[in-house]
Design a protein around this motif. Structure first.
Motif, PDB file in Angstrom:
ATOM      1  N   LEU A 105       0.825  -1.209   0.000  1.00  0.00           N
ATOM      2  CA  LEU A 105       0.000   0.000   0.000  1.00  0.00           C
ATOM      3  C   LEU A 105       0.860   1.261   0.000  1.00  0.00           C
TER       4      LEU A 105
ATOM      5  N   GLU B 163       2.159   1.774  -3.485  1.00  0.00           N
ATOM      6  CA  GLU B 163       1.100   2.308  -4.337  1.00  0.00           C
ATOM      7  C   GLU B 163       0.907   3.807  -4.101  1.00  0.00           C
TER       8      GLU B 163
ATOM      9  N   GLY C 221       3.923   5.681  -5.477  1.00  0.00           N
ATOM     10  CA  GLY C 221       4.196   5.504  -6.897  1.00  0.00           C
ATOM     11  C   GLY C 221       5.526   4.839  -7.168  1.00  0.00           C
TER      12      GLY C 221
ATOM     13  N   GLU D 107       7.935   0.876  -6.701  1.00  0.00           N
ATOM     14  CA  GLU D 107       7.840  -0.572  -6.566  1.00  0.00           C
ATOM     15  C   GLU D 107       7.881  -0.945  -5.097  1.00  0.00           C
TER      16      GLU D 107
END
Length: 169
Positions: A43, A46, A49, A51
């Motif tokens: 999370l 994500e 932005g 890996e």
């Protein structure tokens, strides 16, 4: 960052302690507070932005009563038997919340690699080297900071160790 490194008035004390330690050590990264509900490496990746492998999980282990901090890629799980052998410890076990707070001054999920009440022996997963920017906890479960592998090693004095099972490293 300015010499005084001003902080927001509503900043969590754990983040403020991290900010002070980071600044004192010459850290250059940005501190980011993530949205509520971001509580895993996936999370966080994500939200940032990046890996998942660029997330540096700070895992404090109990090595027969002594703290051991392993900074590992969010793409890895630490093989505690193999890692214990590689760092010369008989065993590494999951630290209790009280043990974590006592040795880091922080809570599980927000353990930063810096700003502990006393030095904690620290090891660093070389897989983090694959990412130009690495994100690690900044003293609170919702706060992270950007850094590089080289800077993280310098700030923490960490020694590189493979954390994967034997034969995988």
């Amino acid at each position: 960052m300015s010499p005084a490194a001003p902080r927001p008035d509503d900043e969590h004390p754990g983040v403020a302690r991290f900010r002070a330690a980071h600044h004192a050590l010459g850290g250059t990264g940005e501190i980011v507070v993530l949205p509520a509900g971001v509580h895993t490496a996936a999370l966080a990746a994500e939200a940032l932005g990046c890996e998942v492998g660029a997330i540096a999980n700070s895992l404090l282990f109990d090595a027969e009563g002594e703290p051991v901090l392993v900074l590992t890629s969010g793409a890895h799980r630490v093989d505690v038997r193999a890692t214990a052998a590689r760092i010369g410890r008989a065993a590494l076990t999951r630290a209790s919340p009280d043990f974590v707070r006592r040795h880091t001054g922080q809570v599980i999920g927000g353990v930063s690699p810096l700003g502990h009440p006393a030095p904690v022996p620290t090891w660093l997963d070389p897989w983090l080297r694959r990412h130009p920017v690495v994100w690690a906890a900044a003293g609170h479960p919702a706060a992270v900071f950007s850094t590089t592998y080289e800077e993280l090693a310098r700030l923490t004095g960490a020694i590189e160790v493979d954390v994967e099972p034997e034969g995988m490293a």
